[in-house]
Design a protein around this motif. Structure first.
Motif: not given
Length: 86
Positions: A41-42, A44-45, A48-49
């Motif tokens: 999840r991190e 993926e963040e 995206e960022a």
């Protein structure tokens, strides 16, 4: 023709897509010497960022992240062990 040879050549390289940024993160954060503790999840963040980041930006980001431990208060390079490195 001679004037044209003196002009700088510019290469237009497109920005990395989502998959390329993910690969750059993994390569930069897990180079065999250092390991990261990020979950999927991190990651993926982060992917995206970092939209709009160039390859050079991604390299700088992962280099800074790898050096983060050395900037923490109380860091003593003489007492660092493999177990204390994230």
């Amino acid at each position: 023709d001679a004037a044209r040879r003196r002009l700088q050549k510019r290469l237009l390289i497109p920005l990395p897509d989502k998959q390329a940024r993910r690969q750059m993160l993994f390569k930069g954060l897990d180079d065999g010497l250092t390991k990261h503790a990020l979950n999927e999840r991190e990651i993926e963040e982060l992917v995206e960022a970092t939209e709009g980041y160039s390859g050079s930006d991604m390299a700088s980001l992962t280099r800074e992240a790898a050096m983060g431990l050395t900037r923490e208060p109380g860091f003593d390079p003489l007492t660092v062990t493999a177990q204390t490195v994230r």
